[in-house]
Design a protein around this motif. Structure first.
Motif, PDB file in Angstrom:
ATOM      1  N   ASN A   1      85.743 -20.851 -70.179  1.00  0.00           N
ATOM      2  CA  ASN A   1      85.481 -19.755 -69.607  1.00  0.00           C
ATOM      3  C   ASN A   1      86.610 -19.086 -69.402  1.00  0.00           C
TER       4      ASN A   1
ATOM      5  N   ARG B   1      96.218 -16.981 -58.220  1.00  0.00           N
ATOM      6  CA  ARG B   1      95.111 -17.120 -59.057  1.00  0.00           C
ATOM      7  C   ARG B   1      94.058 -16.129 -58.359  1.00  0.00           C
TER       8      ARG B   1
ATOM      9  N   HIS C   1      88.873 -20.212 -66.057  1.00  0.00           N
ATOM     10  CA  HIS C   1      88.579 -21.609 -66.047  1.00  0.00           C
ATOM     11  C   HIS C   1      88.659 -22.395 -67.412  1.00  0.00           C
TER      12      HIS C   1
ATOM     13  N   GLU D   1      79.565 -16.846 -66.305  1.00  0.00           N
ATOM     14  CA  GLU D   1      79.134 -17.249 -64.781  1.00  0.00           C
ATOM     15  C   GLU D   1      78.586 -16.100 -64.155  1.00  0.00           C
TER      16      GLU D   1
ATOM     17  N   HIS E   1      88.312 -15.164 -68.350  1.00  0.00           N
ATOM     18  CA  HIS E   1      87.960 -13.519 -67.497  1.00  0.00           C
ATOM     19  C   HIS E   1      89.126 -12.766 -68.244  1.00  0.00           C
TER      20      HIS E   1
HETATM   21 ZN    ZN Z   1      85.631 -17.054 -62.509  1.00  0.00          ZN
END
Ligand code: ZN
Length: 458
Positions: free
Chosen positions: A379, A325, A374, A414, A381
């Motif tokens: 969230n 990860r 996440h 974030e 990416h």
């Molecule tokens: Zn992150």
């Protein structure tokens, strides 16, 4: 220069860096070109920060706060007319209170030191991310950093009980509250959390600590459909009664990249599943927690939500699952990665990702595309990796950001806004919201000396 001499009088000659001493420092973690700031000033305490800002305020001198320079949105890339303000000398842990479960410290303490201090008292500071060794705790507050434990413990904001900050004109606001509950009028600390140093400089903090978990259970599972992933999140969260502490999802292309040479990782599960979830729970009783975790996962397999699964049976195995990860190196190997940290409701994600990937494939076929994130926090990416180019970067940003507007998503979950996302801020914030932000900025920093031009366009 008179101003620099005055600053030397405040912090000492050796703590006003100029010339080569500034150029030797890089712009940021990701960009190793030399820092261009006029000078870097290193105060030793809040009193000195106050005096430095009062002098800069009187002179109309722009000031850029600098932490560990691990941010991702160019929030502290200083220009040749700006002075960098580094709190690197303010790294004192003042006290840990194991009964009230708080830690009081200066803003320049690295995140990892905060975690270690907590650990020594059997406690946990739950904010965690890859740059823990360099990131300054004050900067993580100024940017309201997220990371992997948000699903259980919230963002940095949720761990800040009190703080001390210095306003642009040098006024010290001491709001070192130690209680979880305090409704005595406006919660002023929020002005300085997540505002990226544009409204004041955080100098000291009181942070909330939690009881350290006594057991951790980790698994990697594969899912065949996105609907299975979201159902799995609901199932595990409900079955584990609040102990779910990570729910990280990787789309197939991401998983393939980090489990195929030259990447160091090896695949714990077959490489053909559409989605992979790294999930973790933590609790207070190793035997019972492990049994409950396995039972909950078994129920998910029986219900057909999970196609395949592996449970970490040792700390080494747990670390190897997390290493997949956290493998950022694999992206840098493909060229300069353009990285995004968008957020949107989980129910909108599948459709959104499909639209973005289709647009990227059509408009920027030379760039490889990866999605992970996440998921429990809404969230994601997104990374597009390929040859570095300014034009491509802007085009890729359009493909990722524009489809967010209709879904009421956010251009930053974030990482914050800095300089990088400023052109896109109005996709996520309405005119009245932006106007109120400008009024706050004008009230607290009327001369626009604090991190000018970042977050809000001037
Ligand atoms: Zn992150």
């Amino acid at each position: 220069m008179d101003l620099l001499r005055t600053l030397q009088d405040i912090v000492g000659t050796e703590n006003v860096l100029t010339g080569d001493d500034v150029r030797r420092r890089s712009v940021s973690w990701a960009d190793h070109s030399p820092c261009q700031a006029l000078a870097i000033v290193r105060p030793a305490n809040t009193g000195q920060v106050s005096k430095v800002l009062a002098v800069c305020h009187a002179a109309g001198q722009p000031v850029v706060p600098m932490g560990g320079l691990t941010g991702l949105v160019r929030g502290c890339v200083a220009g040749p007319h700006e002075i960098g303000l580094s709190l690197e000398r303010m790294h004192r842990v003042e006290s840990v209170d194991p009964v009230n479960r708080t830690i009081t410290l200066e803003a320049g303490v690295p995140l990892q030191v905060v975690q270690q201090e907590a650990e020594q008292h059997g406690l946990l500071y739950p904010v965690d991310f890859g740059a823990r060794g360099s990131a300054h705790i004050g900067a993580t507050v100024a940017t309201n950093a997220g990371g992997n434990g948000v699903i259980r413990y919230g963002m940095t904001r949720d761990s800040v009980l009190g703080l001390e900050a210095v306003l642009a004109d040098g006024t010290v606001i001491s709001s070192m509250n130690r209680m979880i509950k305090n409704n005595a009028a406006y919660d002023l600390k929020q002005l300085f959390i997540g505002t990226e140093g544009t409204l004041g400089i955080v100098t000291r903090l009181v942070l909330r600590l939690r009881e350290a978990p006594r057991s951790v259970q980790t698994a990697m599972v594969a899912c065949g459909e996105f609907g299975d992933v979201t159902q799995l999140l609901k199932h595990m969260d409900a079955a584990l009664g609040g102990s779910l502490s990570a729910f990280e999802v990787m789309w197939n292309e991401f998983y393939r990249l980090v489990t195929t040479p030259p990447a160091r990782g090896t695949p714990p599960l077959g490489q053909d599943h559409p989605y992979y979830v790294l999930l973790e729970a933590s609790g207070g009783d190793a035997g019972r927690d492990q049994a409950r975790f396995e039972e909950a996962l078994g129920e998910a397999i029986e219900a057909g939500l999970v196609a395949d699964a592996v449970i970490a049976s040792s700390e080494a195995q747990r670390e190897s699952l997390w290493a997949l990860r956290d493998d950022v190196e694999s992206f840098f190997r493909l060229g300069m990665p353009v990285t995004f940290d968008i957020s949107l409701p989980v129910t909108e994600m599948e459709d959104y990702v499909r639209e973005v990937l289709a647009r990227l494939e059509q408009e920027w076929p030379a760039y490889r595309r990866f999605v992970f994130g996440h998921l429990g926090d809404g969230n994601l990416h997104i990374i597009a990796a390929g040859p570095p180019s300014r034009e491509a970067r802007h085009g890729i940003e359009r493909c990722v950001y524009e489809p967010l507007a209709a879904r009421e998503g956010s251009v930053s979950a974030e990482h914050g806004i800095g300089l990088e996302k400023q052109p896109w801020l109005s996709l996520s914030r309405g005119p009245a919201e932006l106007d109120l932000m400008r009024r706050l900025k004008a009230a607290l920093d009327p001369k626009h000396i604090l991190n000018p031009g970042r977050v809000l366009p001037d």
